[in-house]
Design an enzyme around this catalytic site. Sequence first.
Site, PDB file in Angstrom:
ATOM      1  N   GLU A 106       0.705  -1.170   0.232  1.00 51.19           N
ATOM      2  CA  GLU A 106      -0.558   0.179   0.426  1.00 51.19           C
ATOM      3  C   GLU A 106       0.596   1.367  -0.413  1.00 51.19           C
ATOM      4  O   GLU A 106       2.126   0.816   0.082  1.00 51.19           O
ATOM      5  CB  GLU A 106      -0.820   0.130   0.799  1.00 51.19           C
ATOM      6  CG  GLU A 106      -1.727   1.544   1.572  1.00 51.19           C
ATOM      7  CD  GLU A 106      -3.084   1.104   0.333  1.00 51.19           C
ATOM      8  OE1 GLU A 106      -2.624   1.510  -0.745  1.00 51.19           O
ATOM      9  OE2 GLU A 106      -4.089   1.886   0.466  1.00 51.19           O
ATOM     10  N   ASP A 107       0.263   2.432  -1.125  1.00 52.23           N
ATOM     11  CA  ASP A 107       0.928   3.563  -0.602  1.00 52.23           C
ATOM     12  C   ASP A 107       1.228   4.245   0.193  1.00 52.23           C
ATOM     13  O   ASP A 107       2.306   4.978   1.625  1.00 52.23           O
ATOM     14  CB  ASP A 107       0.556   4.640  -1.765  1.00 52.23           C
ATOM     15  CG  ASP A 107      -0.836   4.657  -1.263  1.00 52.23           C
ATOM     16  OD1 ASP A 107      -1.685   4.322  -0.546  1.00 52.23           O
ATOM     17  OD2 ASP A 107      -1.589   5.578  -2.451  1.00 52.23           O
ATOM     18  N   ASP A 110      -4.021   5.767   6.043  1.00 53.41           N
ATOM     19  CA  ASP A 110      -4.796   6.724   6.542  1.00 53.41           C
ATOM     20  C   ASP A 110      -5.660   6.391   7.967  1.00 53.41           C
ATOM     21  O   ASP A 110      -5.493   6.394   9.122  1.00 53.41           O
ATOM     22  CB  ASP A 110      -5.262   7.699   5.706  1.00 53.41           C
ATOM     23  CG  ASP A 110      -6.417   8.912   5.859  1.00 53.41           C
ATOM     24  OD1 ASP A 110      -5.107   9.679   6.454  1.00 53.41           O
ATOM     25  OD2 ASP A 110      -6.795   9.883   5.320  1.00 53.41           O
ATOM     26  N   PHE A 159      -2.090  16.256   3.839  1.00 53.88           N
ATOM     27  CA  PHE A 159      -2.881  15.644   2.468  1.00 53.88           C
ATOM     28  C   PHE A 159      -0.992  15.962   1.265  1.00 53.88           C
ATOM     29  O   PHE A 159      -0.562  17.068   0.938  1.00 53.88           O
ATOM     30  CB  PHE A 159      -3.729  16.131   2.012  1.00 53.88           C
ATOM     31  CG  PHE A 159      -4.114  15.289   0.593  1.00 53.88           C
ATOM     32  CD1 PHE A 159      -5.161  14.044   1.514  1.00 53.88           C
ATOM     33  CD2 PHE A 159      -3.895  14.960  -0.481  1.00 53.88           C
ATOM     34  CE1 PHE A 159      -5.703  13.367   0.229  1.00 53.88           C
ATOM     35  CE2 PHE A 159      -4.644  14.238  -1.435  1.00 53.88           C
ATOM     36  CZ  PHE A 159      -4.999  13.459  -1.389  1.00 53.88           C
ATOM     37  N   ARG A 172       0.654  11.740  -9.615  1.00 54.14           N
ATOM     38  CA  ARG A 172       0.719  10.641  -9.695  1.00 54.14           C
ATOM     39  C   ARG A 172       2.361  10.506 -10.023  1.00 54.14           C
ATOM     40  O   ARG A 172       3.771  10.160  -9.526  1.00 54.14           O
ATOM     41  CB  ARG A 172       0.126   9.555 -10.221  1.00 54.14           C
ATOM     42  CG  ARG A 172      -1.182   9.231  -9.549  1.00 54.14           C
ATOM     43  CD  ARG A 172      -1.851   7.632  -9.723  1.00 54.14           C
ATOM     44  NE  ARG A 172      -3.108   7.581  -9.709  1.00 54.14           N
ATOM     45  CZ  ARG A 172      -3.925   7.476  -8.801  1.00 54.14           C
ATOM     46  NH1 ARG A 172      -3.141   7.257  -7.479  1.00 54.14           N
ATOM     47  NH2 ARG A 172      -4.990   7.635  -8.487  1.00 54.14           N
TER      48      ARG A 172
END
Length: 182
Positions: A106-107, A110, A159, A172
């Site tokens: 996963e990036d 959160d 963010f 991206r």
Amino acid sequence: MTDQSAGDIDIEKFEVLLSAGQIETRITEMAEVISKDYRGKRPLLIGILKGAVIFLSDLIRSLTVPLEIDFIAVSSYGDATASSGVVRILKDLEQSIQGKDVLIVEDIVDTGLTLNYLVENLGSRQPNSLKVVTLLDKPDRRKVKFEPDYCGFIIPDRFVIGYGLDYGEDYRQLSDLRVLND
Ligand code: IMP
Ligand code: MG
């Protein structure tokens, strides 16, 4: 070059949180640990589309064990920065994971809702083992208890964009991880 052609994105306005070099160094370290942990095995790395594709592609090139990859796509709570808490599989795996050593890639973690759901969903498919590696973790934002097995960087509640992470599908492609100003 300061004279960019019209339409190019202006990345200079976004502060760099992690440089491409810092990310590269950390991924090499993580890959060493993961290669050691999976020695003698042939893990199946499952990238969560789309944010994790850059991380997965860099990570696997530093891993020394034989491996397979697959991808899964889950709903991303729409195009905004807020999380609604509803998770849905948009594209499932191509194969059974029964008996496999699965490593979810996963990036960013959160609220934890996505991985909480995926660990339960994939866990019910009888893998031999199931672990999670994330490049980034924002623990301050957790809504459900979730702890990744491997984590690249703990970051503050900002963010972030770049290195695969998007804002409304933009950014991206950035090599560095940057902070989206509000
Ligand atoms: P969670 O389910 O709230 O843990 O959210 C995980 C997903 O939300 C990630 O896979 C990202 O797609 C997205 N996300 C969370 N924080 C950020 C961020 O700072 N930048 C870009 N995407 C984010
Ligand atoms: Mg994602």
